[in-house]
Design an enzyme around this catalytic site. Structure first.
Site, mmCIF file in Angstrom:
data_model
loop_
_atom_site.group_PDB
_atom_site.id
_atom_site.type_symbol
_atom_site.label_atom_id
_atom_site.label_comp_id
_atom_site.label_asym_id
_atom_site.label_seq_id
_atom_site.Cartn_x
_atom_site.Cartn_y
_atom_site.Cartn_z
ATOM 1 N N TYR A 243 17.515 -24.063 -7.923
ATOM 2 C CA TYR A 243 17.696 -23.207 -6.752
ATOM 3 C C TYR A 243 17.719 -21.730 -7.147
ATOM 4 O O TYR A 243 17.171 -20.887 -6.453
ATOM 5 C CB TYR A 243 18.982 -23.557 -5.995
ATOM 6 C CG TYR A 243 19.022 -22.821 -4.673
ATOM 7 C CD1 TYR A 243 18.375 -23.344 -3.561
ATOM 8 C CD2 TYR A 243 19.647 -21.578 -4.553
ATOM 9 C CE1 TYR A 243 18.343 -22.658 -2.366
ATOM 10 C CE2 TYR A 243 19.621 -20.886 -3.354
ATOM 11 C CZ TYR A 243 18.970 -21.424 -2.257
ATOM 12 O OH TYR A 243 18.936 -20.736 -1.083
ATOM 13 N N PHE B 136 -3.467 -1.920 8.730
ATOM 14 C CA PHE B 136 -3.756 -3.339 8.632
ATOM 15 C C PHE B 136 -2.874 -4.044 9.668
ATOM 16 O O PHE B 136 -1.751 -3.608 9.926
ATOM 17 C CB PHE B 136 -3.541 -3.917 7.230
ATOM 18 C CG PHE B 136 -3.930 -5.380 7.202
ATOM 19 C CD1 PHE B 136 -5.265 -5.741 7.290
ATOM 20 C CD2 PHE B 136 -2.974 -6.380 7.199
ATOM 21 C CE1 PHE B 136 -5.646 -7.074 7.368
ATOM 22 C CE2 PHE B 136 -3.348 -7.720 7.266
ATOM 23 C CZ PHE B 136 -4.690 -8.068 7.357
ATOM 24 N N THR B 137 -3.385 -5.146 10.238
ATOM 25 C CA THR B 137 -2.728 -5.789 11.389
ATOM 26 C C THR B 137 -1.232 -6.064 11.164
ATOM 27 O O THR B 137 -0.386 -5.563 11.904
ATOM 28 C CB THR B 137 -3.445 -7.110 11.721
ATOM 29 O OG1 THR B 137 -3.546 -7.892 10.522
ATOM 30 C CG2 THR B 137 -4.866 -6.852 12.238
ATOM 31 N N ASP C 220 -0.026 -0.855 -0.646
ATOM 32 C CA ASP C 220 -0.371 -2.242 -0.321
ATOM 33 C C ASP C 220 -1.316 -2.673 -1.445
ATOM 34 O O ASP C 220 -2.491 -2.330 -1.470
ATOM 35 C CB ASP C 220 -1.050 -2.336 1.047
ATOM 36 C CG ASP C 220 -1.391 -3.782 1.398
ATOM 37 O OD1 ASP C 220 -1.480 -4.620 0.472
ATOM 38 O OD2 ASP C 220 -1.579 -4.078 2.588
ATOM 39 N N LYS D 251 -4.662 -12.946 -2.382
ATOM 40 C CA LYS D 251 -5.983 -12.341 -2.584
ATOM 41 C C LYS D 251 -6.225 -12.158 -4.090
ATOM 42 O O LYS D 251 -6.532 -13.110 -4.781
ATOM 43 C CB LYS D 251 -6.073 -11.003 -1.832
ATOM 44 C CG LYS D 251 -6.235 -11.148 -0.320
ATOM 45 C CD LYS D 251 -4.964 -11.488 0.387
ATOM 46 C CE LYS D 251 -5.049 -11.307 1.884
ATOM 47 N NZ LYS D 251 -3.806 -11.666 2.552
ATOM 48 N N ARG E 90 -13.377 -8.409 13.293
ATOM 49 C CA ARG E 90 -12.510 -7.287 12.949
ATOM 50 C C ARG E 90 -12.942 -6.123 13.829
ATOM 51 O O ARG E 90 -13.636 -5.210 13.412
ATOM 52 C CB ARG E 90 -12.606 -6.905 11.467
ATOM 53 C CG ARG E 90 -12.051 -7.930 10.510
ATOM 54 C CD ARG E 90 -10.554 -7.866 10.252
ATOM 55 N NE ARG E 90 -9.698 -8.605 11.154
ATOM 56 C CZ ARG E 90 -8.492 -9.085 10.815
ATOM 57 N NH1 ARG E 90 -8.034 -8.931 9.599
ATOM 58 N NH2 ARG E 90 -7.730 -9.689 11.686
ATOM 59 N N PHE F 94 -5.661 -11.844 17.838
ATOM 60 C CA PHE F 94 -6.917 -12.385 17.296
ATOM 61 C C PHE F 94 -6.763 -13.811 16.757
ATOM 62 O O PHE F 94 -7.714 -14.570 16.729
ATOM 63 C CB PHE F 94 -7.488 -11.469 16.212
ATOM 64 C CG PHE F 94 -6.539 -11.176 15.089
ATOM 65 C CD1 PHE F 94 -5.628 -10.138 15.185
ATOM 66 C CD2 PHE F 94 -6.545 -11.941 13.941
ATOM 67 C CE1 PHE F 94 -4.729 -9.873 14.165
ATOM 68 C CE2 PHE F 94 -5.660 -11.684 12.902
ATOM 69 C CZ PHE F 94 -4.743 -10.643 13.020
HETATM 70 N N1 F0G Z 1 -2.278 -6.338 3.506
HETATM 71 C C1 F0G Z 1 -3.599 -6.541 3.478
HETATM 72 C C2 F0G Z 1 -4.513 -5.444 3.053
HETATM 73 C C3 F0G Z 1 -4.117 -7.797 3.845
HETATM 74 O O1 F0G Z 1 -5.434 -7.986 3.815
HETATM 75 C C4 F0G Z 1 -3.223 -8.820 4.239
HETATM 76 C C5 F0G Z 1 -3.715 -10.112 4.669
HETATM 77 C C6 F0G Z 1 -1.852 -8.550 4.256
HETATM 78 C C7 F0G Z 1 -1.413 -7.297 3.873
HETATM 79 C C8 F0G Z 1 -0.836 -9.584 4.689
HETATM 80 O O2 F0G Z 1 -0.693 -10.535 3.721
HETATM 81 O O3 F0G Z 1 -1.480 -12.643 4.819
HETATM 82 O O4 F0G Z 1 -0.146 -12.690 2.714
HETATM 83 O O5 F0G Z 1 0.919 -12.064 4.859
HETATM 84 N N2 F0G Z 1 -4.905 -10.304 4.968
HETATM 85 C C9 F0G Z 1 -5.528 -11.559 5.313
HETATM 86 C C10 F0G Z 1 -6.980 -11.323 5.599
HETATM 87 C C11 F0G Z 1 -4.837 -12.343 6.358
HETATM 88 O O6 F0G Z 1 -7.634 -12.282 6.011
HETATM 89 O O7 F0G Z 1 -7.480 -10.215 5.385
HETATM 90 P P1 F0G Z 1 -0.335 -12.073 4.065
#
Ligand code: F0G
Length: 463
Positions: free
Chosen positions: A78, A130-131, A221, A264, A388, A455
């Site tokens: 744990y 970023f979203t 990021d 990634k 996108r 989306f």
């Molecule tokens: N920052 C960037 C630049 C990203 O591309 C993503 C995720 C995140 C943060 C968030 O990370 O998904 O691990 O919570 N991008 C994915 C994409 C979803 O398809 O581009 P996560």
């Protein structure tokens, strides 16, 4: 007549295939039905109905035998798992930050950072949104302000560093709201929504120097910072002889911490972390992670996940790996350019982005050109891509109106170490077929829209 000899391609993938995953082959009629059932949203398709899955490079990479062996070494205690300490050591070695907090994925780290650093009424400048990053900033009471260079919004502009910060825009913001309203500058490398475009070392260094004079932190990021480092090696004067690992370390040294989606660059199916140099922020994050993710030595991950990510770091920073990875993306982009298909240029690190406004000029942005094109491509060949554009951009949380992004793109995202050159060729052929009959393609109407990150789940019908 003999053909002239092609130019020598002096490298191929630095790995071979040990295990394969079978794919189902579908007919056009089956795909048409599947797309309708999915409400013309590629996120809602069943993955078994997809032939070549270019939806995302997130969590879709193939792990190596070295990583899988590490999975067997998971220490599932744990607290105090050995895998945490291995991960911590590799992050320190390659990214250089003082403290780390594992999280289940990138947005877990964004959540913690935003909650700790952003107060209601604050402004968070960034090199394009970023979203998930922007949403966490907004949910913490902040307002995102785009300070990326103008070239980033122009798909045809060939600037090699379209991810750069426009320092003038940052200065204007500081003059307007005051430095004390800016908890940090949010710098992404590479910039996903701009087409995977890198930021230069020179630019980040200048942002660092400037921010120091105003006592503002820089949070990176780092999700695709290895890919960014590769572009610096290839494109920036003075870096050609440095290794990607050396470049990455210098790059991170101009920032105060990072959020990371290990799904990634780091070649894992799940995992992320927050890394930080500031002791106070670390202490707060170490406390909060227990509330939202789990103990600070696992943060929502199993020991084996941390081990896979730790080993993924070691592999991700190898020059031959990253050259092959970005090389495959460039191969796809170059083929499309050759055939006159409109894409964002230069080709980015993780994906090729079709310019849906140019591809389907007869559709207005309200008819969702990128959503339409992604659906059409799937029906043609079973290649799954991602919108996108206006759907991803969502609505302004205050006014409720659509954000209208300048870029209306379809992303063909390449998973790492998964597809062959033949898969890429099939993708090119399908895009060319759709391109040839583009004038016959009609747009979409949105019939269901969730409140957050629409989306993922919104549904459409054909006009
Ligand atoms: N920052 C960037 C630049 C990203 O591309 C993503 C995720 C995140 C943060 C968030 O990370 O998904 O691990 O919570 N991008 C994915 C994409 C979803 O398809 O581009 P996560």
């Amino acid at each position: 007549m003999t053909k002239s000899r092609p130019e020598r391609r002096s490298w191929a993938e630095p790995y071979k295939i040990k295990m394969v995953e079978r794919l189902k082959m579908t007919t056009p009629a089956q795909r048409k039905q599947a797309m309708e059932t999915a409400g013309f949203n590629t996120f809602l398709l069943l993955s078994e109905d997809v032939y070549i899955d270019l939806l995302t490079d997130s969590g879709t990479s193939a792990m190596s035998d070295y990583q899988w062996a590490g999975m067997m070494m998971g220490d599932e205690s744990y607290s105090g798992s050995q895998n945490f300490y291995n991960l911590e050591a590799n992050i320190k070695k390659h990214y250089g930050y003082e403290y780390i907090i594992p999280t289940h994925q990138g947005r877990g780290a964004e959540h913690l950072l935003s909650k700790i650093c952003i107060k209601p009424g604050d402004f968070v400048p960034g090199n394009m949104y970023f979203t998930t990053t922007r949403l966490h900033q907004e949910l913490a009471g902040g307002t995102f302000v785009d300070i990326i260079v103008d070239e980033a919004h122009d798909p045809m502009n060939l600037n090699p560093f379209k991810g750069n910060v426009d320092l003038q825009k940052l200065e204007d913001l500081i003059l307007r709201v005051g430095a004390d309203k800016i908890p940090y500058v949010s710098v992404a490398a590479t910039v996903n929504m701009a087409g995977g475009q890198p930021i230069s070392m020179e630019n980040l260094r200048a942002v660092h120097t400037y921010c120091q004079t105003h006592n503002i932190k820089i949070m990176l990021d780092a999700t695709r910072a290895v890919e960014n480092s590769y572009f610096i090696q290839q494109r920036e004067v003075g870096y050609a002889d440095k290794s990607v690992a050396e470049i990455l370390k210098e790059f991170c040294s101009y920032t105060d911490g990072c959020t990371m989606s290990g799904k990634k660059d780091l070649l894992v199916n799940i995992g992320g972390f927050l890394a930080i140099n500031d002791t106070k922020i670390y202490e707060e994050a170490r406390n909060l992670v227990v509330v939202y993710e789990g103990m600070h030595t696992y943060g929502g991950l199993a020991g084996r996940d941390m081990e896979a990510m730790s080993r993924g770091i070691e592999e991700a920073v190898q020059d031959d790996h990253i050259r092959a990875r970005v090389g495959q993306v460039e191969y796809l982009g170059d083929k499309l350019i050759e055939w006159g298909v409109p894409i964002v240029r230069p080709v980015g690190g993780h994906a090729v982005y079709l310019d849906a406004k140019m591809f389907l000029p007869h559709l207005t942005q309200d008819q969702f050109p990128a959503q339409t094109l992604a659906a059409e491509l799937y029906i043609d060949s079973g290649v799954r891509s991602m919108e996108r554009g206006i759907v991803s951009a969502g609505r302004d949380l205050k006014t409720g109106k659509h954000h209208y992004p300048k870029l209306e793109l379809v992303r063909l995202t390449i998973p790492r170490r998964v597809y062959t050159q033949a898969h890429i060729d099939v993708t090119v052929e399908s895009i060319l077929d759709v391109f040839e009959r583009r004038e016959e393609i009609s747009g979409l109407e949105m019939v269901y829209e969730p409140k957050y990150l629409r989306f993922f789940q919104s549904r459409f019908i054909r006009l």
